[in-house]
Design an enzyme around this catalytic site. Sequence first.
Site, PDB file in Angstrom:
ATOM      1  N   GLY A  75       0.833  -1.198   0.000  1.00  0.00           N
ATOM      2  CA  GLY A  75       0.000   0.000   0.000  1.00  0.00           C
ATOM      3  C   GLY A  75       0.865   1.244   0.000  1.00  0.00           C
ATOM      4  O   GLY A  75       1.922   1.281  -0.627  1.00  0.00           O
ATOM      5  N   CYS A  76       0.429   2.263   0.703  1.00  0.00           N
ATOM      6  CA  CYS A  76       1.133   3.548   0.753  1.00  0.00           C
ATOM      7  C   CYS A  76       2.562   3.391   1.251  1.00  0.00           C
ATOM      8  O   CYS A  76       2.797   2.873   2.339  1.00  0.00           O
ATOM      9  CB  CYS A  76       0.361   4.494   1.667  1.00  0.00           C
ATOM     10  SG  CYS A  76       1.254   5.996   2.077  1.00  0.00           S
ATOM     11  N   PHE A  77       3.516   3.857   0.458  1.00  0.00           N
ATOM     12  CA  PHE A  77       4.911   3.696   0.878  1.00  0.00           C
ATOM     13  C   PHE A  77       5.311   4.636   2.007  1.00  0.00           C
ATOM     14  O   PHE A  77       6.318   4.428   2.667  1.00  0.00           O
ATOM     15  CB  PHE A  77       5.900   3.777  -0.282  1.00  0.00           C
ATOM     16  CG  PHE A  77       5.798   4.961  -1.217  1.00  0.00           C
ATOM     17  CD1 PHE A  77       5.216   6.159  -0.846  1.00  0.00           C
ATOM     18  CD2 PHE A  77       6.314   4.858  -2.503  1.00  0.00           C
ATOM     19  CE1 PHE A  77       5.157   7.242  -1.722  1.00  0.00           C
ATOM     20  CE2 PHE A  77       6.269   5.931  -3.386  1.00  0.00           C
ATOM     21  CZ  PHE A  77       5.687   7.128  -2.996  1.00  0.00           C
TER      22      PHE A  77
END
Length: 221
Positions: A55-57
């Site tokens: 998902g979001c890094f």
Amino acid sequence: MKTSRYILFIPVIVLAGITASFSFPKNGNHSKQPKKKASDMNEKAEYDTATFGEGCFWCSEAIFSELKGVKKAISGYSGGTVKNPSYREVCTGKTGHAECVQVIYNPKSISYPELLKVFWQTHDPTTLNRQGHDVGTQYRSVIFYHNERQKELAEEYKQKLNSAGIWNNPIVTEITKFEAFYPAENYHQDYYENNTNQPYCQLVITPKLEKFRKVFKDKLK
């Protein structure tokens, strides 16, 4: 656009048991390396690399960078067909890349199975191409293995988790060969550290980090 508020922590005792079932040499995933005189060669022999997409890094970087044995966690893109993609390009979903974190770690201090434990503990690996409200192939769950041993460990761990029936749905995490990693733009690096008061950080990353720190308190720097 990052609006996800999804926070997941599966039963620690289950993952602990699975991690403990792996056997690996005391010096990590590699056989003993010969002594090297040059400092840069010593450093190269000392550290290994793992690449995960969950998902979001911004979240991934903040989590992995706090682990003992991790020298650096770098936000970037992997798994696509476009060289040196921009964030804007990756967000279209047309480049094939996933937002991911490249983890430079010392296998003498933290093992690859332990990194896998953190990976599966801190996102939902059963949702296809999404994490919470973050939707798109760039948010897929993926492990990019750098060698056959990493591949074997990831596949075995995935199989054991599925067999344990931890989730109602099967794990959709991709396990694919690492080809290339492109660091994200500078403003994405150390994003949480530099933007702690930003709404996404306050609403999503901070609560996730707080739970992570409680579960993995013995693994923190």
